[in-house]
Design an enzyme around this catalytic site. Structure first.
Site, PDB file in Angstrom:
ATOM      1  CD  GLU A  92     -50.007 -18.354 -22.605  1.00  0.00           C
ATOM      2  OE1 GLU A  92     -49.506 -19.491 -22.496  1.00  0.00           O
ATOM      3  OE2 GLU A  92     -49.963 -17.695 -23.667  1.00  0.00           O
TER       4      GLU A  92
ATOM      5  CG  HIS B 136     -46.495 -19.622 -24.357  1.00  0.00           C
ATOM      6  ND1 HIS B 136     -47.498 -20.487 -23.945  1.00  0.00           N
ATOM      7  CD2 HIS B 136     -45.539 -20.406 -24.916  1.00  0.00           C
ATOM      8  CE1 HIS B 136     -47.160 -21.723 -24.237  1.00  0.00           C
ATOM      9  NE2 HIS B 136     -45.976 -21.709 -24.836  1.00  0.00           N
TER      10      HIS B 136
ATOM     11  CB  CYS C 246     -47.608 -23.381 -27.372  1.00  0.00           C
ATOM     12  SG  CYS C 246     -46.049 -24.297 -27.280  1.00  0.00           S
TER      13      CYS C 246
END
EC number: 6.3.5.3
Length: 213
Positions: free
Chosen positions: A188, A186, A86
């Protein structure tokens, strides 16, 4: 021995803890690093999501001119693995380590939702645990994620449907050397079923596979 990985923390980063947690539960020895730190001891460097320096000038523009940028560029030249997520992707674009540009979403709005992606290239350090063409689901959260293709690029991830106006629905790209990866989704935030899904785990498993080869 676990591979050493670091998460670069900028003023305005807000996904650094998520990245640290994802590393920790997926077989890495993670550390946070600041803007004056050296990166020589790490095999993987993550530039996390957030709003570094409040997105002033352009998202990632100020961070790309920080002292740590020299260390990141040096690590990239040496072949170390670098992943920008990002805002981290925006920083890598601003540094010139990845081709293209990231502009405001075509809707003019901030988009935060889970999206479907296609793995276009699984012959990379970041996606080798996937099947080519595999459909995965990972969240996005950005206002300036519209990827503009300026030159031929190595597309790694593509949105199944247009979500932000990106050229060719591009969601993630790799540099020519194959060690610098930038993506707007994302991974994660997708490492545990408890929080909605774990397709992102395979990104970290891929990196682990590569480093332990």
């Amino acid at each position: 021995m676990k591979p050493r990985a670091c998460v670069v923390v900028y003023p305005g980063s807000n996904c650094d803890r998520d990245a640290y947690h994802a590393l920790e539960i997926n077989g890495f020895e993670p550390s946070y690093v600041g803007l004056d730190d050296k990166l020589d001891d790490y095999e993987l460097i993550i530039l996390p999501g957030g709003f570094s320096y409040g997105d002033y000038l352009r998202p990632g523009a100020v961070a790309a001119r920080e002292k740590i940028a020299f260390e990141i560029a040096k690590a990239a030249e040496r072949g170390k693995l670098i992943m920008g997520i990002c805002n981290g992707f925006q920083i890598l674009i601003e540094m010139g380590l990845l081709k293209g540009a990231l502009l405001q979403n075509s809707s003019g709005k901030f988009i935060c939702k889970w999206v479907d992606l296609i793995v276009e290239n699984n012959d990379t350090p970041f996606t080798n645990a996937f099947e080519k063409g595999e459909k995965i689901r990972i969240p996005i959260a950005h206002g300036f994620g519209r990827y503009v293709k300026i030159d031929d690029v190595n597309v790694v991830l593509r949105y199944v449907k247009d979500v932000n106006g990106s050229d060719e629905r591009i969601a993630g790209v790799l540099n020519e050397s194959g060690n610098v990866f930038g993506l707007m989704p994302h991974p994660e935030r997708a490492v545990e079923e408890l929080i909605g899904g774990e397709d992102g785990k395979k990104v970290f498993q891929s990196i682990l596979n590569y480093l332990k080869r």
